[in-house]
Scaffold this active site. Structure first.
Site, PDB file in Angstrom:
ATOM      1  N   GLY A  16      -2.645 -15.447   8.623  1.00 57.56           N
ATOM      2  CA  GLY A  16      -3.931 -15.575   8.050  1.00 57.56           C
ATOM      3  C   GLY A  16      -5.250 -14.785   8.865  1.00 57.56           C
ATOM      4  CG  ASP A  71      -5.557  -8.540   5.240  1.00 60.51           C
ATOM      5  OD1 ASP A  71      -5.929  -9.558   4.656  1.00 60.51           O
ATOM      6  OD2 ASP A  71      -4.865  -8.199   6.215  1.00 60.51           O
ATOM      7  CE  LYS A 187       7.119 -27.384  23.448  1.00 59.92           C
ATOM      8  NZ  LYS A 187       6.938 -28.544  24.312  1.00 59.92           N
ATOM      9  CB  THR A 191      -0.669 -19.458  22.175  1.00 55.11           C
ATOM     10  OG1 THR A 191      -0.344 -20.092  20.753  1.00 55.11           O
ATOM     11  CG2 THR A 191      -2.060 -19.018  22.345  1.00 55.11           C
ATOM     12  CD  GLN A 192       0.883 -21.295  28.205  1.00 54.16           C
ATOM     13  OE1 GLN A 192       1.482 -20.979  29.220  1.00 54.16           O
ATOM     14  NE2 GLN A 192       0.954 -22.585  27.805  1.00 54.16           N
ATOM     15  CB  CYS A 386      -3.446  -1.486 -15.709  1.00 61.61           C
ATOM     16  SG  CYS A 386      -3.166   0.309 -15.276  1.00 61.61           S
ATOM     17  N   GLY A 388      -0.653  -4.104 -19.023  1.00 60.24           N
ATOM     18  CA  GLY A 388      -0.764  -5.103 -19.835  1.00 60.24           C
ATOM     19  C   GLY A 388      -1.494  -4.518 -21.235  1.00 60.24           C
ATOM     20  NE  ARG A 470       2.366   8.555 -10.733  1.00 57.25           N
ATOM     21  CZ  ARG A 470       1.759   9.117  -9.553  1.00 57.25           C
ATOM     22  NH1 ARG A 470       1.085   9.962  -9.712  1.00 57.25           N
ATOM     23  NH2 ARG A 470       2.030   8.653  -8.639  1.00 57.25           N
ATOM     24  CG  HIS A 515      -6.091  -2.881 -11.923  1.00 54.77           C
ATOM     25  ND1 HIS A 515      -4.844  -3.671 -12.211  1.00 54.77           N
ATOM     26  CD2 HIS A 515      -5.690  -1.407 -12.002  1.00 54.77           C
ATOM     27  CE1 HIS A 515      -3.709  -3.041 -12.431  1.00 54.77           C
ATOM     28  NE2 HIS A 515      -4.081  -1.629 -12.299  1.00 54.77           N
ATOM     29  CD  GLU A 517      -6.813  -7.066 -11.767  1.00 54.29           C
ATOM     30  OE1 GLU A 517      -7.304  -7.281 -12.800  1.00 54.29           O
ATOM     31  OE2 GLU A 517      -5.694  -6.273 -11.749  1.00 54.29           O
TER      32      GLU A 517
HETATM   33  N1  GLN Z   1       2.631   2.259 -15.066  1.00 57.24           N
HETATM   34  C1  GLN Z   1       1.351   2.365 -15.640  1.00 57.24           C
HETATM   35  C2  GLN Z   1       0.441   3.799 -15.501  1.00 57.24           C
HETATM   36  O1  GLN Z   1       0.709   4.290 -14.460  1.00 57.24           O
HETATM   37  C3  GLN Z   1       0.278   1.165 -15.261  1.00 57.24           C
HETATM   38  C4  GLN Z   1      -0.167   1.001 -14.069  1.00 57.24           C
HETATM   39  C5  GLN Z   1      -0.754  -0.171 -13.540  1.00 57.24           C
HETATM   40  O2  GLN Z   1      -0.577  -1.183 -14.432  1.00 57.24           O
HETATM   41  N2  GLN Z   1      -1.666  -0.279 -12.491  1.00 57.24           N
HETATM   42  O3  GLN Z   1      -0.217   3.953 -16.142  1.00 57.24           O
END
Ligand code: GLN
Length: 541
Positions: A16, A71, A187, A191-192, A386, A388, A470, A515, A517
């Site tokens: 972490g 990250d 222990k 870490t040391q 995407c 999806g 793509r 995306h 998210e």
């Molecule tokens: N493989 C698909 C593309 O390249 C979807 C990519 C993705 O889901 N980020 O368009």
């Protein structure tokens, strides 16, 4: 003048460091300082885009289109601010710059060497990130663990920065204290030894974050302090937590922000952690579940399940669930089982909502298409990200628009109905194998059509979202698909590209070419995830 805090890892990886870095930065931000965080990865890959997700976790994408380590997503989520490509580097990207400079004769006939030229380039980049973000404090997380050969050039860069301006640089070691089952005692020796690796590199750690299953006791704190040469107050207890979002509050209890500020002789400021504290309280107190399944393929690595592949999706679901005071229960379902045993698809009924996330290639695709069909017909809330979205369009073309064998050319280049096809500029990239960093990446504008589910979520006509693909919906089939009932509710008007597709007469069925998210934050859940979760919560009630 910026102050620099290096964060190195000791003993084992994966304890972490990223969330510790983000948490420390958050505590200073909560005191009104400008902060940023830089991630250094040791790979020779120039960016994270060419690394398999099961190998290295999700590929995070910045607004300015760099494919980075996950990250950076943690930094963005904790700090609630965008982090740009300048804050990410890999060994490969640094060597690439140095070698290109050498080829351009920019070293003026000098003998170009690993030391000092590689660390010098690292230092230059860190300072550039500090300058461009105008940060008071720059956290720099060095990937991997100290003592690894690959780490040396980065430690050397850190040492050089400290040598140049000792008052502006400090070092944090995130270490791990095992409790071996047969001994039953925490222990400190590893870490040391980790601290010793730093000494060898000419670095004295200023702060030690003692990661362990439980809190460290006084005796261990004293031992680490004495043998690692750090004041007792600088040994911070960092026990395992249920939710990563608790970490800043634990650090706060340990007085970590004051330790950093005092070490730099910077005057303390009043903090405001109220919103974060309330948020963490929610995450701990919610009890009523909402069940979301992610139907994908990047889960299995050896005998282990790797949820890291979809970390931003998972966090986005959690943020939205907490927003509605629900307890997120997320399940991972490998789509290939629906190809082997189609009857299994009925298990999707158990869930309140289904996500088909991003992906590449042909494995598991037919299973995902079956899952999408099931959600469409059974009116289960669905969010396609995407791939999806692309597969939702394929499913709709095949089963509603009567285009048998319709497909994406990614999987079947010879399909009679290429409803998803290659973005024109990508044809040459694919042909000439220019793979790295060449997708349609980063933030693009999208017009949202009023009166749609997307518009209801965003509440605005113009949005920007981050991409990594793509392929795209083929405009030649737009009309036919619309006739069948798909609503294309988001369009990139610059290039007339379809960015969002949705269905009417369904509680929630939305797919995005981007995306969302990547832009969800704990205190600001993403609007599409929020609406998806809202539909999911009503689904079984
Ligand atoms: N493989 C698909 C593309 O390249 C979807 C990519 C993705 O889901 N980020 O368009």
């Amino acid at each position: 003048m910026s102050k620099y805090i290096f964060v190195c890892g000791g003993v084992i990886s994966g304890v972490g460091k990223g969330t510790a870095t983000a948490s420390m930065a958050l505590l200073l931000k909560a005191r009104g300082f400008r902060v940023t965080a830089v991630k250094i990865d040791q790979y020779l890959n120039v960016d994270a885009g060419t690394i398999r997700p099961t190998e290295h976790g999700e590929v995070f994408v910045t607004d300015d289109g760099m494919e980075t380590d996950q990250d950076l997503g943690n930094y963005e989520r904790f700090l609630d601010q965008d982090i740009l490509s300048i804050n990410y580097m890999t060994t490969g990207s640094i060597y690439l710059t140095v070698i290109q400079k050498e080829r351009n004769f920019e070293y003026d006939g000098e003998d170009v060497e690993v030391i000092p030229h590689i660390p010098e380039e690292i230092v230059r980049r860190i300072k550039r990130a500090a300058h461009q973000t105008k940060s008071d404090f720059v956290f720099i997380e060095i990937g991997g663990t100290v003592g690894e050969y690959q780490n040396l050039v980065f430690l050397e860069a850190a040492r050089m920065m400290h040598f140049e301006a000792p008052q502006d640089v400090l070092f944090t070691l995130v270490s791990y204290l095992p409790v071996p089952a047969m001994i039953g005692e925490m222990k400190t020796k590893p870490t040391q030894q980790a601290a010793r690796f730093l000494f060898e590199a000419g670095i004295q750690p200023d702060i030690i974050l003692a990661r362990s299953e439980g809190p460290i006791d006084e005796k261990r704190r004293e031992k680490i302090s004495l043998f690692c040469n750090v004041p007792k107050k600088h040994v911070i207890s960092a026990p395992d937590v249920k939710s990563i979002y608790e970490i800043p509050l634990n650090f706060e209890k340990e007085g970590l922000a004051e330790v950093i500020l005092n070490t730099f002789h910077v005057k303390a400021r009043r903090k405001n952690l109220n919103q974060w504290t309330a948020f963490v309280h929610t995450t701990k107190s919610v009890t009523r579940p909402v069940k979301i399944a992610i139907v994908g393929k990047y889960f299995q690595t050896g005998d282990f399940i790797l949820s890291d592949s979809y970390i931003s999706v998972i966090e986005a679901v959690k943020h939205a669930a907490w927003h509605f005071k629900r307890k997120p229960e997320i399940s991972w379902l490998g789509s290939e089982i629906y190809e082997k045993d189609p009857r299994r698809i009925r298990e999707l009924k158990k869930y309140d909502g289904i996500i088909v996330p991003g992906g590449f290639g042909s494995r598991g695709v037919e299973g995902k298409i079956k899952a999408i069909e099931f959600c469409r017909k059974q009116k289960i809330p669905f969010l396609g990200l995407c791939y999806g979205l692309q597969l939702a369009v394929v499913e709709f073309a095949r089963n509603v628009c009567k285009m048998p064998g319709a497909h994406t050319t990614e999987v079947n280049p010879k399909t009679k109905y290429p409803v998803i096809h290659t973005l024109p500029e990508q044809l040459a990239n694919i042909r000439e194998k220019r793979i790295g960093g060449s997708m349609r990446l980063g933030a693009y504008m999208c017009d949202v059509k009023p009166g749609t589910a997307a518009f209801k979520a965003y509440g605005t006509k113009l949005i920007t979202e981050r991409h990594r693909h793509r392929y795209e919906v083929n405009n030649d089939y737009r009309e036919a698909l619309e006739m069948g009932g798909i609503v294309f509710s988001g369009i990139n008007s610059e290039r007339n590209l379809i960015e969002i597709g949705e269905l009417k007469d369904h509680p929630f069925f939305v797919g995005t070419q981007f995306h969302p998210e990547f832009k969800s934050r704990p205190l600001h859940p993403h609007p599409l995830y929020r609406e998806f979760l809202k539909a999911a919560i009503s689904h079984h009630s």
